[in-house]
Design a protein around this motif. Structure first.
Motif, PDB file in Angstrom:
ATOM      1  N   CYS A 164       0.920  -1.211  -0.166  1.00 22.19           N
ATOM      2  CA  CYS A 164      -0.231   0.005  -0.026  1.00 22.19           C
ATOM      3  C   CYS A 164       0.810   1.209  -0.145  1.00 22.19           C
ATOM      4  O   CYS A 164       1.807   1.469   0.992  1.00 22.19           O
ATOM      5  N   PRO A 165       0.674   2.199  -1.012  1.00 20.24           N
ATOM      6  CA  PRO A 165       1.602   3.382  -1.166  1.00 20.24           C
ATOM      7  C   PRO A 165       1.283   4.423   0.144  1.00 20.24           C
ATOM      8  O   PRO A 165       2.163   5.184   0.144  1.00 20.24           O
ATOM      9  N   VAL A 166      -0.034   4.400   0.684  1.00 17.90           N
ATOM     10  CA  VAL A 166      -0.013   5.399   1.536  1.00 17.90           C
ATOM     11  C   VAL A 166      -0.167   4.531   2.982  1.00 17.90           C
ATOM     12  O   VAL A 166      -0.920   5.466   3.978  1.00 17.90           O
ATOM     13  N   ASN A 167       0.131   3.494   3.235  1.00 18.32           N
ATOM     14  CA  ASN A 167       0.292   2.715   4.391  1.00 18.32           C
ATOM     15  C   ASN A 167      -1.098   2.897   5.082  1.00 18.32           C
ATOM     16  O   ASN A 167      -1.130   2.928   6.526  1.00 18.32           O
ATOM     17  N   ALA A 168      -1.965   2.422   4.383  1.00 15.78           N
ATOM     18  CA  ALA A 168      -3.360   2.582   4.970  1.00 15.78           C
ATOM     19  C   ALA A 168      -3.775   1.139   5.509  1.00 15.78           C
ATOM     20  O   ALA A 168      -4.921   1.086   6.182  1.00 15.78           O
ATOM     21  N   ILE A 169      -3.047   0.219   5.566  1.00 15.07           N
ATOM     22  CA  ILE A 169      -3.291  -1.142   6.017  1.00 15.07           C
ATOM     23  C   ILE A 169      -2.560  -1.713   7.166  1.00 15.07           C
ATOM     24  O   ILE A 169      -1.442  -1.375   7.066  1.00 15.07           O
ATOM     25  N   SER A 170      -3.318  -2.444   8.132  1.00 17.79           N
ATOM     26  CA  SER A 170      -2.588  -2.706   9.211  1.00 17.79           C
ATOM     27  C   SER A 170      -3.300  -4.038   9.736  1.00 17.79           C
ATOM     28  O   SER A 170      -4.541  -4.353   9.411  1.00 17.79           O
ATOM     29  N   MET A 171      -2.417  -4.744  10.655  1.00 19.98           N
ATOM     30  CA  MET A 171      -3.148  -5.984  11.294  1.00 19.98           C
ATOM     31  C   MET A 171      -4.193  -5.608  12.101  1.00 19.98           C
ATOM     32  O   MET A 171      -3.835  -4.705  13.022  1.00 19.98           O
ATOM     33  N   GLY A 172      -5.263  -6.148  12.069  1.00 17.90           N
ATOM     34  CA  GLY A 172      -6.420  -5.837  12.792  1.00 17.90           C
ATOM     35  C   GLY A 172      -6.666  -7.037  13.982  1.00 17.90           C
ATOM     36  O   GLY A 172      -5.907  -7.715  14.340  1.00 17.90           O
ATOM     37  N   GLU A 173      -8.077  -7.087  14.468  1.00 12.73           N
ATOM     38  CA  GLU A 173      -8.057  -8.112  15.528  1.00 12.73           C
ATOM     39  C   GLU A 173      -8.091  -9.460  14.841  1.00 12.73           C
ATOM     40  O   GLU A 173      -7.609 -10.394  15.478  1.00 12.73           O
ATOM     41  N   ASP A 174      -8.800  -9.723  13.701  1.00 17.53           N
ATOM     42  CA  ASP A 174      -8.815 -11.057  13.094  1.00 17.53           C
ATOM     43  C   ASP A 174      -8.282 -11.249  11.835  1.00 17.53           C
ATOM     44  O   ASP A 174      -7.983 -12.125  11.255  1.00 17.53           O
ATOM     45  N   ARG A 175      -8.053 -10.093  11.013  1.00 18.83           N
ATOM     46  CA  ARG A 175      -7.454  -9.916   9.856  1.00 18.83           C
ATOM     47  C   ARG A 175      -7.223  -8.655   9.419  1.00 18.83           C
ATOM     48  O   ARG A 175      -7.346  -7.722  10.420  1.00 18.83           O
ATOM     49  N   TYR A 176      -6.199  -8.195   8.421  1.00 20.07           N
ATOM     50  CA  TYR A 176      -5.781  -7.110   7.969  1.00 20.07           C
ATOM     51  C   TYR A 176      -6.893  -6.119   7.813  1.00 20.07           C
ATOM     52  O   TYR A 176      -8.073  -6.567   7.377  1.00 20.07           O
ATOM     53  N   VAL A 177      -6.797  -4.949   8.161  1.00 21.39           N
ATOM     54  CA  VAL A 177      -7.927  -3.762   7.987  1.00 21.39           C
ATOM     55  C   VAL A 177      -7.190  -2.537   7.057  1.00 21.39           C
ATOM     56  O   VAL A 177      -6.006  -2.386   7.394  1.00 21.39           O
ATOM     57  N   ILE A 178      -8.184  -1.979   6.603  1.00 25.18           N
ATOM     58  CA  ILE A 178      -8.003  -0.666   5.767  1.00 25.18           C
ATOM     59  C   ILE A 178      -8.514   0.633   6.365  1.00 25.18           C
ATOM     60  O   ILE A 178      -9.801   0.481   6.844  1.00 25.18           O
ATOM     61  N   ASP A 179      -7.591   1.504   6.341  1.00 27.15           N
ATOM     62  CA  ASP A 179      -8.172   2.901   7.199  1.00 27.15           C
ATOM     63  C   ASP A 179      -8.709   3.614   5.916  1.00 27.15           C
ATOM     64  O   ASP A 179      -8.157   3.976   5.081  1.00 27.15           O
ATOM     65  N   LYS A 180     -10.017   3.762   6.117  1.00 31.48           N
ATOM     66  CA  LYS A 180     -10.615   4.177   5.069  1.00 31.48           C
ATOM     67  C   LYS A 180     -10.494   5.750   4.731  1.00 31.48           C
ATOM     68  O   LYS A 180     -10.740   6.227   3.879  1.00 31.48           O
ATOM     69  N   GLU A 181      -9.975   6.355   5.858  1.00 30.98           N
ATOM     70  CA  GLU A 181      -9.492   7.914   5.724  1.00 30.98           C
ATOM     71  C   GLU A 181      -8.334   8.115   4.869  1.00 30.98           C
ATOM     72  O   GLU A 181      -8.167   9.020   4.419  1.00 30.98           O
ATOM     73  N   LYS A 182      -7.312   7.022   5.057  1.00 32.89           N
ATOM     74  CA  LYS A 182      -6.017   6.980   4.175  1.00 32.89           C
ATOM     75  C   LYS A 182      -6.248   6.364   2.860  1.00 32.89           C
ATOM     76  O   LYS A 182      -5.569   6.801   1.994  1.00 32.89           O
ATOM     77  N   CYS A 183      -7.052   5.612   2.735  1.00 33.19           N
ATOM     78  CA  CYS A 183      -7.241   4.704   1.320  1.00 33.19           C
ATOM     79  C   CYS A 183      -7.363   5.640   0.128  1.00 33.19           C
ATOM     80  O   CYS A 183      -8.316   6.360   0.217  1.00 33.19           O
ATOM     81  N   ILE A 184      -6.678   5.474  -0.946  1.00 31.69           N
ATOM     82  CA  ILE A 184      -6.772   6.261  -2.048  1.00 31.69           C
ATOM     83  C   ILE A 184      -7.466   5.736  -3.306  1.00 31.69           C
ATOM     84  O   ILE A 184      -7.573   5.853  -4.448  1.00 31.69           O
ATOM     85  N   SER A 185      -7.970   4.319  -3.094  1.00 28.34           N
ATOM     86  CA  SER A 185      -8.393   3.529  -3.866  1.00 28.34           C
ATOM     87  C   SER A 185      -7.569   2.845  -5.086  1.00 28.34           C
ATOM     88  O   SER A 185      -8.109   3.036  -6.127  1.00 28.34           O
TER      89      SER A 185
END
Ligand code: SF4
Ligand code: SF4
Length: 58
Positions: A19-40
């Motif tokens: 991810c070019p904007v570091n919007a993805i991180s490990m969540g509770e049971d799987r990886y999650v995307i921060d929709k405030e950062k995601c540029i699709s």
């Protein structure tokens, strides 16, 4: 619009590195995307072996 990661995620971590904007991180049971950062950009969907990232229409 942003992307989201569905339940097919096996937590391999490939998308987090790609991810070019570091919007993805490990969540509770799987990886999650921060929709405030995601540029699709779709990069996470193209590197994922499970087809887990998908456009979030909500
Ligand atoms: Fe990151 Fe692009 Fe995936 Fe959004 S679509 S989480 S910006 S790689
Ligand atoms: Fe999950 Fe796919 Fe990301 Fe791997 S690349 S952590 S399977 S969403």
């Amino acid at each position: 619009m942003a992307y989201k990661i569905n339940q097919n995620c096996i937590s391999c971590g490939a998308c987090e590195l790609a991810c070019p904007v570091n919007a993805i991180s490990m969540g509770e049971d799987r990886y999650v995307i921060d929709k405030e950062k995601c540029i699709s950009c779709g990069t996470c969907a193209s590197v994922c072996p499970m087809g887990a990232p998908e456009p979030d229409d909500e």
